[in-house]
Scaffold this active site. Structure first.
Site, PDB file in Angstrom:
ATOM      1  N   ASP A  53       0.594  -0.865  -0.520  1.00 46.00           N
ATOM      2  CA  ASP A  53      -0.286  -0.109   0.277  1.00 46.00           C
ATOM      3  C   ASP A  53       0.507   1.172   0.059  1.00 46.00           C
ATOM      4  OD1 ASP A  53      -2.338   1.276   0.166  1.00 46.00           O
ATOM      5  OD2 ASP A  53      -1.847   1.324   2.144  1.00 46.00           O
ATOM      6  N   MET A  55      -0.141   4.845   0.635  1.00 48.28           N
ATOM      7  CA  MET A  55      -0.925   5.139   0.958  1.00 48.28           C
ATOM      8  C   MET A  55      -0.957   4.740   3.046  1.00 48.28           C
ATOM      9  SD  MET A  55      -0.603   8.524  -0.136  1.00 48.28           S
ATOM     10  CE  MET A  55      -1.660   9.762   1.022  1.00 48.28           C
ATOM     11  N   GLU A 370      51.375 -33.264 -13.959  1.00 43.28           N
ATOM     12  CA  GLU A 370      51.885 -33.292 -15.599  1.00 43.28           C
ATOM     13  C   GLU A 370      51.154 -34.694 -16.388  1.00 43.28           C
ATOM     14  OE1 GLU A 370      54.774 -35.696 -13.008  1.00 43.28           O
ATOM     15  OE2 GLU A 370      53.350 -33.927 -12.771  1.00 43.28           O
TER      16      GLU A 370
END
Length: 454
Positions: A53, A55, A370
């Site tokens: 809301d 207000m 390796e």
């Protein structure tokens, strides 16, 4: 698709009304009665949508929305402002605060559920991307890079056969963005597959069906994630609701308000950049998950899945799969004598030579240290041996330039070759035979290829 919805309103009657409507449609509803409580609940519960809301006493909806969008924990949650205000300035203020949509009181149920469904789909996509990115961060395959999430400078395609309206839209957007106008929907479909941040479609066009164009955009894999902003006549409710059902991201009422146009465009472009950032990180995490970061070759995790499938296929009567196990001779002496940086250079140079001497269907892999492997689908032992010999000669035939070219090292390799046997279904036995052949090559003088048929 259901969702968890947080309703924030200071009036009990409004909360109960929305709660009843949403619960009847099987949505899970959370409630808060003021702005601070709503912010705290959003952070704690991470709802799918927030109905907020405007207000409210103390902290109004605009302020709450800004705080939610400023917090990284809640900024991805869609916020719908629920307001009795219907003025242009209020809509623009809400959009600038980060709101994703608006509902005007009294709330229309059809519009409420259409917008909730649309935003739920969006949130579901966003959640999946965020969860995958978080997983990538946890396992260390995504670094915390900064994203360019601003809304400025977007590439916008405006599809409109109303020349005057299109010109006004383009002129307003050009202040901050790079708009292009197209009146032909077929050409627009092609243009949308290019570098576009936002597509604005006039769904009230006279010469084409704007909703059909939006549906085509959503059904095309190349454009289905492109943000869509539809210009609609809000008096034509069925078309407005259909636009949301098709997958339009946002709606813009006719006549178009310039401030609202820019605010909605900015919101959509910012969201697109965030989702692009998440997708980019996801792509990066997927690539890193199967790639050795030093050499760029595939890693053992990727190799394991590929080799298992190939061995099982061969064991069930398919073509044999061969495997090369490769070890760089006397690599420890290189590391001890020249340092690990030079050792890494040797590994990278070897990886390049290896990748350039195998076939397109072969899978070169750094197995660790390796040690390297090459998985060779549909390959008999004689052919694998020939390719292994070619790799060995290429490595031994010219020195490795390291330390910025200041050093030239003679490097050799030992290679073991093995091929899957009829009826063999286990990867381990093939790996063991290739390893045994490789150790035999090392034991018999190095710089050679040994093949083991069984």
């Amino acid at each position: 698709m259901t969702a968890r919805i947080l309703v924030v309103d200071d009036l009990e009657a409004n909360i109960r009304l929305l709660e009843a409507r949403l619960s009847a449609e099987y949505y899970e509803v959370l409630t808060a009665r003021d702005g601070p409580s709503g912010i705290a609940m959003a952070a704690a519960e991470t709802p799918d949508i927030i109905l907020l809301d405007v207000m409210m006493p103390g902290m109004d909806g605009f302020t709450v929305c800004r705080k939610l969008k400023d917090d990284p924990a809640t900024r991805h949650i869609p916020v719908v402002l629920v307001t009795a205000l219907d003025g242009r300035s209020d809509r623009v203020a809400g959009l600038e605060a980060g709101a994703d949509d608006f509902l005007t009181k009294p709330i229309d149920d059809v519009m409420l559920f259409a917008r909730v469904r649309s935003l739920t789909r969006l949130k579901a996509v966003m959640d999946e991307l965020r969860e995958r990115e978080a997983s990538g961060r946890r396992i260390g395959v995504i670094a915390g890079a900064a994203a360019r999430l601003g809304g400025a400078g977007g590439r916008i395609l405006v599809v409109d056969d109303n020349e005057r309206q299109a010109e006004r839209l383009a002129a307003e957007l050009a202040i901050e963005h790079r708009p292009v106008v197209e009146a032909d929907p077929d050409k627009a479909l092609t243009a949308a597959r290019g570098p576009v941040d936002l597509l604005i479609v006039n769904c009230a066009a006279n010469n084409f069906d704007g909703l059909r164009l939006c549906a085509q955009i959503r059904s095309d894999e190349a454009t289905r994630n492109l943000p869509l902003l539809a210009v609609v006549d809000f008096d034509q409710r069925p078309r407005l609701i259909k636009a949301l059902e098709i997958g339009v991201n946002d709606l813009l009422a006719r006549p178009v308000d310039p401030g609202e146009l820019c605010a909605r465009a900015k919101t959509q472009i910012r969201r697109k950049r965030y989702t692009d950032y998440l997708r980019s990180n996801l792509d990066q995490s997927l690539e890193l998950a199967v790639t050795d970061q030093l050499t760029g070759l595939h890693n053992r995790r990727y190799m394991a899945g590929q080799l298992k499938a190939l061995v099982e296929r061969a064991g069930q009567g398919g073509e044999p799969v061969s495997l090369l196990a490769i070890d760089i001779d006397h690599f420890k002496k290189i590391n001890d004598g020249y340092g690990h940086d030079v050792g890494d250079e040797v590994l990278c140079e070897f990886a390049l030579r290896l990748a350039s001497n195998v076939r397109a269907i072969d899978i070169p892999v750094r197995h660790g240290g390796e040690e390297f492997l090459v998985v060779m689908p549909d390959t008999r032992i004689e052919d694998a041996h020939r390719i292994a010999e070619r790799i060995r000669l290429h490595v031994a035939g010219s020195p490795f330039r390291v330390a910025g070219g200041a050093e030239a090292l003679d490097v050799t390799i030992s290679i073991g070759v093995a091929t899957s046997l009829p009826g063999e279904m286990k990867v381990d036995s093939l790996l063991k035979r290739a390893d045994a052949a490789m150790y035999e090559a090392k034991a018999s003088g190095r710089n050679r290829v040994i093949a083991r048929a069984a």
